[in-house]
Design a protein around this motif. Sequence first.
Motif, PDB file in Angstrom:
ATOM      1  N   THR A   1       0.858  -1.186   0.000  1.00  0.00           N
ATOM      2  CA  THR A   1       0.000   0.000   0.000  1.00  0.00           C
ATOM      3  C   THR A   1       0.890   1.230   0.000  1.00  0.00           C
ATOM      4  O   THR A   1       2.054   1.169   0.378  1.00  0.00           O
TER       5      THR A   1
ATOM      6  N   ASN B   1      -0.721   1.147 -13.667  1.00  0.00           N
ATOM      7  CA  ASN B   1      -2.154   1.138 -13.361  1.00  0.00           C
ATOM      8  C   ASN B   1      -2.866   2.369 -13.894  1.00  0.00           C
ATOM      9  O   ASN B   1      -4.015   2.630 -13.559  1.00  0.00           O
TER      10      ASN B   1
ATOM     11  N   ARG C   1      -2.359   5.406 -13.209  1.00  0.00           N
ATOM     12  CA  ARG C   1      -2.572   6.475 -12.234  1.00  0.00           C
ATOM     13  C   ARG C   1      -1.490   7.513 -12.435  1.00  0.00           C
ATOM     14  O   ARG C   1      -0.483   7.528 -11.719  1.00  0.00           O
TER      15      ARG C   1
ATOM     16  N   GLY D   1      -1.432  10.743 -12.016  1.00  0.00           N
ATOM     17  CA  GLY D   1      -1.270  11.712 -10.936  1.00  0.00           C
ATOM     18  C   GLY D   1      -0.431  11.136  -9.809  1.00  0.00           C
ATOM     19  O   GLY D   1       0.465  11.788  -9.274  1.00  0.00           O
ATOM     20  N   SER D   2      -0.714   9.892  -9.435  1.00  0.00           N
ATOM     21  CA  SER D   2       0.080   9.243  -8.390  1.00  0.00           C
ATOM     22  C   SER D   2       1.529   9.127  -8.816  1.00  0.00           C
ATOM     23  O   SER D   2       2.435   9.405  -8.033  1.00  0.00           O
TER      24      SER D   2
ATOM     25  N   SER E   1       3.164  12.316  -8.404  1.00  0.00           N
ATOM     26  CA  SER E   1       3.371  12.624  -6.990  1.00  0.00           C
ATOM     27  C   SER E   1       4.623  11.920  -6.459  1.00  0.00           C
ATOM     28  O   SER E   1       5.399  12.487  -5.692  1.00  0.00           O
TER      29      SER E   1
ATOM     30  N   ASP F   1      -7.008  13.617 -17.412  1.00  0.00           N
ATOM     31  CA  ASP F   1      -6.558  14.083 -16.103  1.00  0.00           C
ATOM     32  C   ASP F   1      -6.261  15.576 -16.081  1.00  0.00           C
ATOM     33  O   ASP F   1      -5.192  16.010 -15.665  1.00  0.00           O
TER      34      ASP F   1
ATOM     35  N   ASP G   1      -7.456  17.699 -14.194  1.00  0.00           N
ATOM     36  CA  ASP G   1      -7.332  18.228 -12.830  1.00  0.00           C
ATOM     37  C   ASP G   1      -5.880  18.221 -12.392  1.00  0.00           C
ATOM     38  O   ASP G   1      -5.458  19.023 -11.569  1.00  0.00           O
TER      39      ASP G   1
ATOM     40  N   MET H   1      -7.245  -0.041   6.448  1.00  0.00           N
ATOM     41  CA  MET H   1      -6.765   1.293   6.099  1.00  0.00           C
ATOM     42  C   MET H   1      -7.563   2.373   6.832  1.00  0.00           C
ATOM     43  O   MET H   1      -7.041   3.411   7.183  1.00  0.00           O
TER      44      MET H   1
ATOM     45  N   SER I   1      -6.955  -2.947   2.470  1.00  0.00           N
ATOM     46  CA  SER I   1      -5.942  -2.718   1.454  1.00  0.00           C
ATOM     47  C   SER I   1      -6.169  -3.598   0.228  1.00  0.00           C
ATOM     48  O   SER I   1      -5.550  -3.387  -0.813  1.00  0.00           O
TER      49      SER I   1
ATOM     50  N   HIS J   1      -7.624  -1.529  -9.671  1.00  0.00           N
ATOM     51  CA  HIS J   1      -6.902  -0.916 -10.781  1.00  0.00           C
ATOM     52  C   HIS J   1      -7.278  -1.646 -12.045  1.00  0.00           C
ATOM     53  O   HIS J   1      -7.343  -2.852 -12.066  1.00  0.00           O
ATOM     54  N   VAL J   2      -7.481  -0.926 -13.108  1.00  0.00           N
ATOM     55  CA  VAL J   2      -7.636  -1.493 -14.453  1.00  0.00           C
ATOM     56  C   VAL J   2      -8.468  -2.777 -14.509  1.00  0.00           C
ATOM     57  O   VAL J   2      -9.641  -2.755 -14.761  1.00  0.00           O
TER      58      VAL J   2
ATOM     59  N   ALA K   1      -6.016  -0.462  -2.839  1.00  0.00           N
ATOM     60  CA  ALA K   1      -6.331  -0.185  -1.437  1.00  0.00           C
ATOM     61  C   ALA K   1      -7.435   0.855  -1.330  1.00  0.00           C
ATOM     62  O   ALA K   1      -7.423   1.869  -2.022  1.00  0.00           O
TER      63      ALA K   1
ATOM     64  N   GLU L   1      -6.929   4.160  -3.653  1.00  0.00           N
ATOM     65  CA  GLU L   1      -5.729   4.438  -4.425  1.00  0.00           C
ATOM     66  C   GLU L   1      -6.022   4.441  -5.920  1.00  0.00           C
ATOM     67  O   GLU L   1      -5.185   4.865  -6.715  1.00  0.00           O
ATOM     68  N   ASP L   2      -7.185   3.952  -6.302  1.00  0.00           N
ATOM     69  CA  ASP L   2      -7.532   3.954  -7.719  1.00  0.00           C
ATOM     70  C   ASP L   2      -8.180   5.267  -8.135  1.00  0.00           C
ATOM     71  O   ASP L   2      -8.626   5.402  -9.276  1.00  0.00           O
ATOM     72  N   GLY L   3      -8.260   6.215  -7.213  1.00  0.00           N
ATOM     73  CA  GLY L   3      -8.836   7.505  -7.560  1.00  0.00           C
ATOM     74  C   GLY L   3     -10.338   7.454  -7.745  1.00  0.00           C
ATOM     75  O   GLY L   3     -10.941   8.341  -8.340  1.00  0.00           O
TER      76      GLY L   3
ATOM     77  N   ASN M   1     -12.265   7.180 -11.914  1.00  0.00           N
ATOM     78  CA  ASN M   1     -11.244   8.156 -12.264  1.00  0.00           C
ATOM     79  C   ASN M   1     -11.611   9.570 -11.805  1.00  0.00           C
ATOM     80  O   ASN M   1     -11.400  10.540 -12.518  1.00  0.00           O
TER      81      ASN M   1
ATOM     82  N   ASP N   1     -10.152  11.089  -9.684  1.00  0.00           N
ATOM     83  CA  ASP N   1      -8.903  11.795  -9.439  1.00  0.00           C
ATOM     84  C   ASP N   1      -7.788  11.020 -10.117  1.00  0.00           C
ATOM     85  O   ASP N   1      -7.801   9.800 -10.111  1.00  0.00           O
ATOM     86  N   SER N   2      -6.847  11.737 -10.695  1.00  0.00           N
ATOM     87  CA  SER N   2      -5.775  11.023 -11.366  1.00  0.00           C
ATOM     88  C   SER N   2      -4.700  10.575 -10.390  1.00  0.00           C
ATOM     89  O   SER N   2      -3.785   9.857 -10.757  1.00  0.00           O
ATOM     90  N   SER N   3      -4.807  11.007  -9.127  1.00  0.00           N
ATOM     91  CA  SER N   3      -3.839  10.537  -8.137  1.00  0.00           C
ATOM     92  C   SER N   3      -4.605   9.797  -7.054  1.00  0.00           C
ATOM     93  O   SER N   3      -5.813   9.598  -7.178  1.00  0.00           O
ATOM     94  N   THR N   4      -3.891   9.394  -6.011  1.00  0.00           N
ATOM     95  CA  THR N   4      -4.531   8.636  -4.947  1.00  0.00           C
ATOM     96  C   THR N   4      -5.371   9.544  -4.059  1.00  0.00           C
ATOM     97  O   THR N   4      -4.924  10.611  -3.652  1.00  0.00           O
TER      98      THR N   4
ATOM     99  N   SER O   1      -3.144  12.961  -3.365  1.00  0.00           N
ATOM    100  CA  SER O   1      -1.694  12.984  -3.200  1.00  0.00           C
ATOM    101  C   SER O   1      -0.998  14.036  -4.056  1.00  0.00           C
ATOM    102  O   SER O   1       0.220  14.035  -4.150  1.00  0.00           O
TER     103      SER O   1
END
Lengths: 608, 357
Positions: free
Chosen positions: A403, A437, A439, A441-442, A445, A475, A477, B61, B76, B104-105, B115, B131-133, B151, B153-156, B173
């Motif tokens: 994680t 995956n 992601r 944005g991640s 980061s 993405d 944002d 979590m 998780s 994911h995917v 997670a 974590e997949d946004g 989707n 969010d493109s980050s976590t 994140s």
Amino acid sequence: RARPDPRSSCVFVVRKDQDIYIQTLRKLFNESHGIFIGLQRSEEEFAGKSRKTQLVQVSKNYRSVIRACMEDMHQAAVSARDPALHSQYSTQVSILSAMELIWNLCEILFVEAAVAGPLLLRLLDWVRLHVCDVDNMVREVLSSENPSKHELFWNVVDVFVLQGRMDEARHLLSKEASANPTSVNMCRILDDLMKKMPVPSLGNTQTLTEMELKWQHWHEECQRYLQDGTFASNSHMESICKILLGDENAILEKKELMTTWYHFLVTRLLYSHPTVKPMELRFYAQSSMDLFLGGESSPEPLDTILMAAFEFELHQVIKECSIALSNWWFVAHLTDLLDHCKLLQSHNLYFGSNMREFLLLEYASGLFSHYSLWQLGVDYFDHCPEYGRVYLELHIERIPLNTEQKALKVLRICEQRQMHEQVRSICKIMAMKALRNNRLGSALSWSIRAKDAAFATLISDRFLKDYCEKGCFSDLDLIDNLGPSMLLSDRLTFLGKYREFHRLYGEKRFSEAAKLLLMLMTAHIAPCSFWMTLLTDALPLLEQKEVIFSAEQTYELMRCLEDLTAGKSDKQKFQDDDVETMKVEMLRLALARNLARVIVKEGTLEGS
Amino acid sequence: DGTSCVSVCARCLAKSDGVISIQDNRISIWSVGDLGNVGLNGEYQGEPQLLCDIRHNGDVMDMQFLDQERIVVASSTGNVTIFRHHQNNQTLSANQRWEKAHYHVDRDASCGGAACTGVICSNPEIVTVGEDGRINLFRADQKDAVRTIDNADSSTLHAVTFLRTTEILTVNSIGQLKIWDLRQQRNEPSQIFSLTGDRVPLHCVDRHPNQQHIVATGGQDGMLSIWDIRQGTMPVSLLNAHEAEMWEVHFHPSNPDHLFTCSEDGSLWHWDTSTSVSEKPSFLHQGGRSTTYFSHNTINQSVVSAWLSNDPTKDRMEITNLIPNQTLSVNSLDILGPCLVYGTDAEAIYVNRHLFA
């Protein structure tokens, strides 16, 4: 530890240390970690006596943790329904009990370094605490209606005498006296002897010589009563008197009540040599063991360890414990404590580090194979000055990161210790995972955390690739909110600016958009591979009714186009498909047309 | 690792070993006895007693009490599970589960789960982020998700909380705070706020219990940010707090002049804006650090709350570290009345029942 012979072809079955997975032992590991850290941090603020008191307290803390663990383990054993589990827990209870026994002895002899006088008292406490096979019998007799009539009555009195528990022995004797009038006289005398028996004091109320003198007188008095035949009519009381006189044979007769040779040792000392000095223990210990075992049985590992302790052979104790116990917890912590007592000579082992560090490294390495105890291991490595860091670097990279939160904890540990290589490596792993995956944005980061410009470039290329394929940005944002992180890599800056261009265009702020577009190329922010796309983006601006690009700007654009096409070799030009050539043609035409219009516009005088 | 989440509900605590393993993660319910029962010296009466526990698949979590008996747990593995605590025979059982709520995917791949990082409840609604946004809206007792924003969010997404009954706040994140209106069908946030400067990831968020425009977030650099979401897109105050990730931030539910934060650096801070310095006797500053800090605010407003006020003579804040010997990370905390609970990576939970004594 045997080293494998390279010439022999063997298959080794390797097994992870099972102990660390036992739920109840985790409490031991966690709490002892706290004590360990406290000990390392308590610098030698105090010297001499107060330091010793401090160290003794640390030792007691360790022991109470062992005992608490023993309790839990015992509960678990009692409530376990599966017989295999029950037996595992019961074994653990005996192991923990043995550990506490050894630790307690080491505390008395090494940490506290009890001197002649208090030494005996401590040893008596030690025996009383650990020889509990007789507790049931004692309880049984004491709780019966008429204790003195109980068949085991005299056994219990003997137990008390052997353990030096005079008050309790006297209490039982008084019961015998009231129940049996014929023995009142004998009981009174025996009671009196027991009451008067001199014992070493803990404080400074008497010197050793004083005590020895008193003891000598008392011993003679006991001798007289025995020789006068005072107790002749009662064999139990006569044997007690003999014990008081330190008669070895009389004491040995009560073997089953003592159960161990070290109990025998302490009883012997109590009644023959109460002012024994620490260094004299070894002789008594050896002879006690020989007498007690009497050649019938050979010493067990526990016996060997205790003997080594009585002989003050510290290294031997540690070595024997390492062999006998299945994990490094005990020896690592005990050795560390002894090291703080300045008792271990720092003679280097063959590969250079000292004993304390070696054991701590082994213990901590074992922790790292556990999914959550590895965090404790970090602190142990921190306190190994020679190899701790190297070990940590190697272990920390191998922790599975499933994680993000775990990855963050690992990263924080690395950053705090300036382990930059590991930081980069971990961030790269996490970024790659995120990228796979989708992601983005991640992934970005993580690149920012590691200040990894190369990876940021990779991510930007991904975005740009997506744009080229789909014709729009994903993405948004993220891209719209890059902020200062945009500067991490040129490609990322380009991405941000390019998106800004699209935004300006969308808001119909054409001249600003045009300026930005040109700047992207002339300032070389845009990668060469993208120039074609940028020029194509310029087309709608060129085709606008209103003239947007100035002459200067148009010349710049033309130069860019020529740079782009000139860069291609003839072979490439030949391979370009029709679409490519058509694009170039269209651009040339549009640029020319714009140039024409703008020259006219700029050349025209504004009407007044 | 260690104890990752605590959640307080009246008499019971739920604690979990948030350890990553195929082996031994558990959700445990403990009893800390009567909250009102104070001994002669004001000391707590005895240790927390373990009532029951149950195995949990994957790390825990986040978790929250849905009602007096049910707890929602985020894993998780991407699963979201509701456990029921049966008080009559003191057992826990899994009541309902949404498998791979976050993934994911490829959802069906064995390692396809992502997670689930945060969960918030407002009976019967449950919102989760991961974590997949992705943002999921569930309803207890309904098998399928009421709504899923893929989707988002493109980050976590690290944490979620309710802003109003139909609006939620998320933090991610790349340092963004987003408001989502769940009534609207479009999959876009209604507002995005971000930090100035570096896009430091935000890990936790909480909203002021009474004044809904005040939001607090905690970041990876240990910084506490206070936002006024009625205006601007940047935080109102930035307060230098911990030395490492701030894992959780909570306003005290009935006493919102008090704020609590806990961090990877092993400390738990109590932020107190209730009185000005002159009123509060100094001997109440126990242990730890005690500093005062002015909040920066250039926005002109006449707000009552001390969190947003910019009057230098009034807005002195008392900050106390409640942990004297810090070692490992404090992963989670929760508060109810005078009772504070927190869990650490040393696999221990601590209960402080006299917070304002």
